[in-house]
Design a protein around this motif. Sequence first.
Motif, PDB file in Angstrom:
ATOM      1  N   GLY A  55      19.872  64.803  33.112  1.00 35.10           N
ATOM      2  CA  GLY A  55      21.026  64.897  33.989  1.00 35.10           C
ATOM      3  C   GLY A  55      21.719  63.576  34.280  1.00 35.10           C
ATOM      4  O   GLY A  55      22.619  63.517  35.111  1.00 35.10           O
ATOM      5  N   ARG A  56      21.316  62.486  33.603  1.00 34.02           N
ATOM      6  CA  ARG A  56      21.907  61.170  33.842  1.00 34.02           C
ATOM      7  C   ARG A  56      22.398  60.534  32.541  1.00 34.02           C
ATOM      8  O   ARG A  56      21.906  59.492  32.112  1.00 34.02           O
ATOM      9  CB  ARG A  56      20.880  60.243  34.510  1.00 34.02           C
ATOM     10  CG  ARG A  56      20.437  60.636  35.895  1.00 34.02           C
ATOM     11  CD  ARG A  56      21.532  60.514  36.946  1.00 34.02           C
ATOM     12  NE  ARG A  56      22.257  59.263  36.939  1.00 34.02           N
ATOM     13  CZ  ARG A  56      21.898  58.170  37.614  1.00 34.02           C
ATOM     14  NH1 ARG A  56      20.816  58.185  38.352  1.00 34.02           N
ATOM     15  NH2 ARG A  56      22.628  57.074  37.550  1.00 34.02           N
ATOM     16  N   PRO A  57      23.382  61.149  31.871  1.00 36.58           N
ATOM     17  CA  PRO A  57      23.880  60.570  30.624  1.00 36.58           C
ATOM     18  C   PRO A  57      24.510  59.193  30.813  1.00 36.58           C
ATOM     19  O   PRO A  57      24.596  58.417  29.868  1.00 36.58           O
ATOM     20  CB  PRO A  57      24.902  61.591  30.135  1.00 36.58           C
ATOM     21  CG  PRO A  57      25.286  62.378  31.337  1.00 36.58           C
ATOM     22  CD  PRO A  57      24.084  62.372  32.237  1.00 36.58           C
ATOM     23  N   ASP A  58      24.907  58.868  32.032  1.00 33.75           N
ATOM     24  CA  ASP A  58      25.495  57.556  32.310  1.00 33.75           C
ATOM     25  C   ASP A  58      24.494  56.423  32.088  1.00 33.75           C
ATOM     26  O   ASP A  58      24.885  55.288  31.831  1.00 33.75           O
ATOM     27  CB  ASP A  58      26.029  57.510  33.745  1.00 33.75           C
ATOM     28  CG  ASP A  58      24.948  57.804  34.782  1.00 33.75           C
ATOM     29  OD1 ASP A  58      24.330  58.900  34.698  1.00 33.75           O
ATOM     30  OD2 ASP A  58      24.719  56.959  35.648  1.00 33.75           O
ATOM     31  N   LEU A  59      23.214  56.708  32.155  1.00 31.90           N
ATOM     32  CA  LEU A  59      22.187  55.684  31.973  1.00 31.90           C
ATOM     33  C   LEU A  59      21.919  55.355  30.506  1.00 31.90           C
ATOM     34  O   LEU A  59      21.354  54.302  30.195  1.00 31.90           O
ATOM     35  CB  LEU A  59      20.875  56.124  32.635  1.00 31.90           C
ATOM     36  CG  LEU A  59      20.900  56.293  34.145  1.00 31.90           C
ATOM     37  CD1 LEU A  59      19.551  56.791  34.637  1.00 31.90           C
ATOM     38  CD2 LEU A  59      21.278  54.995  34.831  1.00 31.90           C
ATOM     39  N   LEU A  60      22.319  56.244  29.599  1.00 30.71           N
ATOM     40  CA  LEU A  60      22.014  56.043  28.183  1.00 30.71           C
ATOM     41  C   LEU A  60      22.573  54.735  27.639  1.00 30.71           C
ATOM     42  O   LEU A  60      21.969  54.123  26.762  1.00 30.71           O
ATOM     43  CB  LEU A  60      22.528  57.221  27.354  1.00 30.71           C
ATOM     44  CG  LEU A  60      21.830  58.552  27.603  1.00 30.71           C
ATOM     45  CD1 LEU A  60      22.512  59.657  26.811  1.00 30.71           C
ATOM     46  CD2 LEU A  60      20.362  58.474  27.264  1.00 30.71           C
ATOM     47  N   LYS A  61      23.695  54.299  28.174  1.00 31.27           N
ATOM     48  CA  LYS A  61      24.282  53.043  27.680  1.00 31.27           C
ATOM     49  C   LYS A  61      23.403  51.840  27.997  1.00 31.27           C
ATOM     50  O   LYS A  61      23.558  50.783  27.407  1.00 31.27           O
ATOM     51  CB  LYS A  61      25.682  52.860  28.249  1.00 31.27           C
ATOM     52  CG  LYS A  61      25.722  52.718  29.750  1.00 31.27           C
ATOM     53  CD  LYS A  61      27.144  52.610  30.254  1.00 31.27           C
ATOM     54  CE  LYS A  61      27.135  52.655  31.763  1.00 31.27           C
ATOM     55  NZ  LYS A  61      28.051  53.592  32.316  1.00 31.27           N
ATOM     56  N   GLY A  62      22.449  52.010  28.896  1.00 31.51           N
ATOM     57  CA  GLY A  62      21.532  50.926  29.245  1.00 31.51           C
ATOM     58  C   GLY A  62      20.324  50.823  28.338  1.00 31.51           C
ATOM     59  O   GLY A  62      19.515  49.911  28.472  1.00 31.51           O
ATOM     60  N   ILE A  63      20.195  51.728  27.384  1.00 31.77           N
ATOM     61  CA  ILE A  63      19.077  51.656  26.445  1.00 31.77           C
ATOM     62  C   ILE A  63      19.448  50.664  25.356  1.00 31.77           C
ATOM     63  O   ILE A  63      20.468  50.808  24.689  1.00 31.77           O
ATOM     64  CB  ILE A  63      18.757  53.047  25.853  1.00 31.77           C
ATOM     65  CG1 ILE A  63      18.302  53.986  26.968  1.00 31.77           C
ATOM     66  CG2 ILE A  63      17.675  52.915  24.781  1.00 31.77           C
ATOM     67  CD1 ILE A  63      18.022  55.403  26.510  1.00 31.77           C
ATOM     68  N   GLU A  64      18.634  49.645  25.195  1.00 32.34           N
ATOM     69  CA  GLU A  64      18.918  48.586  24.236  1.00 32.34           C
ATOM     70  C   GLU A  64      17.872  48.564  23.135  1.00 32.34           C
ATOM     71  O   GLU A  64      16.690  48.810  23.376  1.00 32.34           O
ATOM     72  CB  GLU A  64      18.939  47.230  24.939  1.00 32.34           C
ATOM     73  CG  GLU A  64      20.029  47.127  25.986  1.00 32.34           C
ATOM     74  CD  GLU A  64      20.037  45.796  26.698  1.00 32.34           C
ATOM     75  OE1 GLU A  64      19.044  45.050  26.602  1.00 32.34           O
ATOM     76  OE2 GLU A  64      21.042  45.498  27.342  1.00 32.34           O
TER      77      GLU A  64
END
Length: 103
Positions: A55-64
Amino acid sequence: IIHDKDVMMNDLAPMFFKQTKFRSFTRQLNIWGFVRTETIGGVRGGWQHENFLSGRPDLLKGIERTEVKSKSASKKSSSTTKAQTSSSSVRRAAKSAEKVVIV
Protein backbone atom coordinates in the motif's frame (compact mmCIF):
# COMPACT_ATOMS: atom_id res chain seq x y z
CA ILE A 1 8.06 -16.33 3.19
CA ILE A 2 9.06 -18.63 0.36
CA HIS A 3 7.56 -22.04 1.10
CA ASP A 4 8.42 -23.77 -2.18
CA LYS A 5 11.46 -22.53 -4.12
CA ASP A 6 10.54 -24.51 -7.24
CA VAL A 7 7.03 -23.04 -7.44
CA MET A 8 8.47 -19.59 -6.77
CA MET A 9 11.05 -19.83 -9.55
CA ASN A 10 8.90 -21.70 -12.10
CA ASP A 11 5.56 -19.93 -11.69
CA LEU A 12 5.92 -16.54 -9.99
CA ALA A 13 9.45 -15.28 -10.73
CA PRO A 14 9.21 -15.40 -14.56
CA MET A 15 6.32 -12.92 -14.43
CA PHE A 16 8.51 -10.25 -12.82
CA PHE A 17 12.21 -11.22 -12.91
CA LYS A 18 14.87 -12.44 -15.33
CA GLN A 19 16.48 -14.84 -12.88
CA THR A 20 15.77 -18.54 -13.33
CA LYS A 21 17.79 -19.84 -10.38
CA PHE A 22 16.81 -19.24 -6.79
CA ARG A 23 20.37 -18.44 -5.76
CA SER A 24 20.58 -15.70 -8.42
CA PHE A 25 17.23 -14.34 -7.27
CA THR A 26 18.39 -14.10 -3.63
CA ARG A 27 21.61 -12.43 -4.77
CA GLN A 28 19.54 -9.77 -6.53
CA LEU A 29 17.49 -9.25 -3.37
CA ASN A 30 20.73 -8.58 -1.48
CA ILE A 31 21.98 -6.19 -4.17
CA TRP A 32 18.70 -4.23 -3.91
CA GLY A 33 19.06 -3.94 -0.12
CA PHE A 34 16.59 -6.61 1.01
CA VAL A 35 17.57 -8.53 4.14
CA ARG A 36 16.59 -11.96 5.42
CA THR A 37 13.96 -11.96 8.11
CA GLU A 38 14.43 -13.79 11.35
CA THR A 39 13.10 -17.30 11.63
CA ILE A 40 9.37 -17.17 12.34
CA GLY A 41 7.88 -20.28 13.87
CA GLY A 42 10.82 -22.37 12.70
CA VAL A 43 10.32 -21.26 9.09
CA ARG A 44 13.08 -19.30 7.38
CA GLY A 45 12.80 -17.75 3.95
CA GLY A 46 11.39 -14.26 4.24
CA TRP A 47 12.92 -11.05 2.95
CA GLN A 48 12.16 -7.46 3.84
CA HIS A 49 13.07 -3.92 2.86
CA GLU A 50 12.07 -0.78 4.72
CA ASN A 51 10.87 0.79 1.45
CA PHE A 52 8.85 -2.21 0.22
CA LEU A 53 5.57 -1.99 2.08
CA SER A 54 2.09 -2.99 1.00
CA GLY A 55 0.00 0.00 0.00
CA ARG A 56 3.02 2.36 -0.13
CA PRO A 57 4.15 2.59 -3.77
CA ASP A 58 5.61 6.02 -2.98
CA LEU A 59 8.41 4.31 -1.03
CA LEU A 60 9.61 2.22 -3.99
CA LYS A 61 11.69 5.10 -5.32
CA GLY A 62 13.79 4.81 -2.16
CA ILE A 63 15.00 1.32 -3.03
CA GLU A 64 18.57 1.62 -4.27
CA ARG A 65 20.73 -0.91 -6.05
CA THR A 66 24.30 -1.34 -4.92
CA GLU A 67 26.55 -1.81 -7.91
CA VAL A 68 28.70 -4.91 -7.73
CA LYS A 69 32.44 -4.48 -8.02
CA SER A 70 33.70 -5.89 -11.28
CA LYS A 71 36.51 -8.42 -11.29
CA SER A 72 38.05 -6.36 -14.08
CA ALA A 73 40.45 -3.62 -12.98
CA SER A 74 39.10 -1.37 -15.74
CA LYS A 75 35.71 -1.01 -14.06
CA LYS A 76 34.91 1.80 -11.62
CA SER A 77 34.68 1.14 -7.90
CA SER A 78 31.47 0.18 -6.16
CA SER A 79 28.83 2.85 -5.61
CA THR A 80 25.14 3.17 -4.91
CA THR A 81 22.75 4.58 -7.50
CA LYS A 82 19.04 5.28 -7.59
CA ALA A 83 17.04 2.53 -9.24
CA GLN A 84 16.31 3.41 -12.84
CA THR A 85 12.82 2.03 -13.21
CA SER A 86 10.03 3.06 -15.48
CA SER A 87 6.78 4.19 -13.92
CA SER A 88 5.06 1.08 -15.27
CA SER A 89 7.61 -1.15 -13.52
CA VAL A 90 7.03 0.69 -10.26
CA ARG A 91 3.25 0.37 -10.62
CA ARG A 92 3.55 -3.35 -11.43
CA ALA A 93 5.82 -3.97 -8.42
CA ALA A 94 3.52 -1.98 -6.12
CA LYS A 95 0.47 -3.87 -7.34
CA SER A 96 2.28 -7.16 -6.79
CA ALA A 97 3.44 -6.11 -3.33
CA GLU A 98 -0.16 -5.58 -2.30
CA LYS A 99 -1.23 -9.02 -3.52
CA VAL A 100 1.80 -11.23 -2.94
CA VAL A 101 3.98 -12.03 -0.02
CA ILE A 102 6.73 -14.04 -1.68
CA VAL A 103 5.40 -17.59 -1.60
